[in-house]
Design an enzyme around this catalytic site. Structure first.
Site, PDB file in Angstrom:
ATOM      1  N   CYS A 112       0.820  -1.175   0.039  1.00 39.61           N
ATOM      2  CA  CYS A 112       0.113  -0.038   0.043  1.00 39.61           C
ATOM      3  C   CYS A 112       0.779   1.121  -0.045  1.00 39.61           C
ATOM      4  O   CYS A 112       1.803   1.381   0.748  1.00 39.61           O
ATOM      5  CB  CYS A 112      -0.764  -0.035   1.220  1.00 39.61           C
ATOM      6  SG  CYS A 112      -2.160   1.257   1.321  1.00 39.61           S
ATOM      7  N   CYS A 116      -0.278   4.527   6.047  1.00 36.46           N
ATOM      8  CA  CYS A 116      -0.670   5.187   7.496  1.00 36.46           C
ATOM      9  C   CYS A 116       0.284   4.756   8.838  1.00 36.46           C
ATOM     10  O   CYS A 116       0.770   3.458   8.525  1.00 36.46           O
ATOM     11  CB  CYS A 116      -2.187   4.930   7.843  1.00 36.46           C
ATOM     12  SG  CYS A 116      -3.047   5.305   6.431  1.00 36.46           S
ATOM     13  N   CYS A 349      -7.154  -6.395  12.095  1.00 35.26           N
ATOM     14  CA  CYS A 349      -7.009  -5.354  11.501  1.00 35.26           C
ATOM     15  C   CYS A 349      -5.743  -4.741  11.527  1.00 35.26           C
ATOM     16  O   CYS A 349      -5.142  -4.540  12.533  1.00 35.26           O
ATOM     17  CB  CYS A 349      -8.040  -4.439  11.994  1.00 35.26           C
ATOM     18  SG  CYS A 349      -9.316  -3.754  10.720  1.00 35.26           S
TER      19      CYS A 349
END
Length: 388
Positions: A112, A116, A349
């Site tokens: 990705c 983040c 997650c």
């Protein structure tokens, strides 16, 4: 001649492909049902197709999902597959069984690029976008693997194992727009998986122009990775915020709701100890979703952080998470605290890492940063939230 992977084709494209082979449109529907409802990859097994068509397909086409590298089942029933997407890249798909539904979490990119701070996927960088066949192939593989494990027959008569799909695995779906939307169309098509728009959720970190585009092209349930209550803090946690700040993101959410199958947006919020979890942050969130005259109909999903060494972050404690949730609920906002699943197999997650040949040199840059912090002190290069 390169073989066409039929998993790459949405319903309209399959009709066009059959037309190229000199076949009528109804053949595309039959073919689609064999592939997506029966899990068939062997053309000789597709008995109601004309033999001439089966012979053509045998030399020109293939039905191929990414190969399974590993397959682990957690103590809570969560099942995680590591899938080979070529050139040394691997992605992950996770199945979460619950009493009244089965949810599959799928990936849209190898790695990705959003990076983040609290997500281990982003820490290994980005290699490439997945193809349609690699995205829908995760659903195709998982549905029929689960049926095989339980001894349930393929086809519409067999009990569907996957009732919900969430695009929350590796990658930012809206930065791989066309393949993601094509895969969504297959998920929704009655001759394929027939999932309702309400049961398919796309999670984004806030690619504003493509949120608008999705509302026009294929509106499904929307989840937004929010994780911060103001721009200064979100800039440090979700770098994409510098391009599409909170005010723009909230306006895009309001616009999207005109077309969405659900009348609310889900905001995901990873609870980070001492970073974004104070009562003041919760009050700022209330003000954010009630910005001016515009109320964003929403629910909040608070996610206990799954720590990993490179993040330098820790999970908020349970009393603090409950206190935070109470502020939101007192303001009339529906708030849930996500139960962590599959921790023992790294399927929770923010833990989906796979293996990625990093084109963005994230790991290299992190190593350099660690060296500089050792030399100049632990706060070197850190973005610090400034409150006036």
């Amino acid at each position: 001649m390169a073989l066409t992977n039929l998993l790459d084709l949405d319903p309209a494209q399959l009709v066009a492909y059959c037309s190229e082979l000199g076949e009528k449109p109804f053949r595309a529907k039959q073919l689609q049902r064999w592939i997506h409802q029966f899990g068939a990859s062997d053309f000789t097994a597709m008995t109601d197709l004309a033999k001439s068509l089966r012979d053509k397909l045998a030399t020109r086409a293939v039905v191929q999902s990414p190969a399974v590298i590993s397959d682990h089942t957690s103590t809570d029933g969560t099942r995680k597959w590591l899938l080979d997407v070529g050139q040394g890249n691997a992605v992950e798909a996770v199945f979460i069984p619950e009493e009244n539904r089965g949810t599959l979490c799928i990936s849209t990119q190898a790695g990705c690029a959003v990076n983040c701070r609290f997500c281990s996927t982003g820490k290994q960088g980005f290699n490439r976008n997945l193809t349609v066949g690699e995205i829908i192939g995760q659903l195709w593989m998982a549905e029929f693997e689960l049926r095989k494990t339980k001894g349930i027959e393929p086809g519409p008569k067999g009990e569907r194992q996957i009732t919900n799909v969430v695009m929350m695995g590796m990658g930012e779906p809206l930065l791989n727009y066309e393949p993601t939307v094509t895969a969504l169309k297959l998920m929704l098509d009655d001759n394929a998986y027939g999932l309702s728009r309400r049961r398919v959720t796309l999670s984004t970190s806030g690619v504003v122009p493509n949120i608008d585009k999705l509302g026009q092209d294929c509106p499904v349930a929307l989840a937004v990775s929010l994780h911060a209550s103001n721009d200064a803090l979100r800039d440090s946690l979700v770098p994409l915020n510098k391009k599409y700040p909170l005010k723009e993101l909230m306006a895009a959410c309001v616009r999207y709701l005109e077309f969405a199958p659900r009348d609310f947006v889900t905001f995901e919020y990873c609870m980070l100890d001492g970073v974004n979890d104070t009562e003041q942050h919760a009050r700022e969130l209330v003000a954010l979703v009630r910005h001016g005259a515009v109320l964003v109909p929403c629910k909040f999903n608070l996610i206990p952080f799954n720590p990993f060494p490179e993040s330098g972050l820790t999970r908020s404690n349970n009393p603090q998470i409950k206190l935070f949730a109470q502020v939101l609920m007192d303001a009339g906002i529906v708030t849930t605290i996500r139960k962590t699943r599959g921790d023992d197999i790294d399927a929770a997650c923010g833990q989906l890492a796979g293996e990625v040949q990093d084109r963005t040199k994230v790991q290299e840059r992190m190593q350099k940063m660690a060296e500089y912090q050792q030399k100049f002190g632990k706060d070197f290069g850190r973005l610090v939230e400034v409150t006036s």
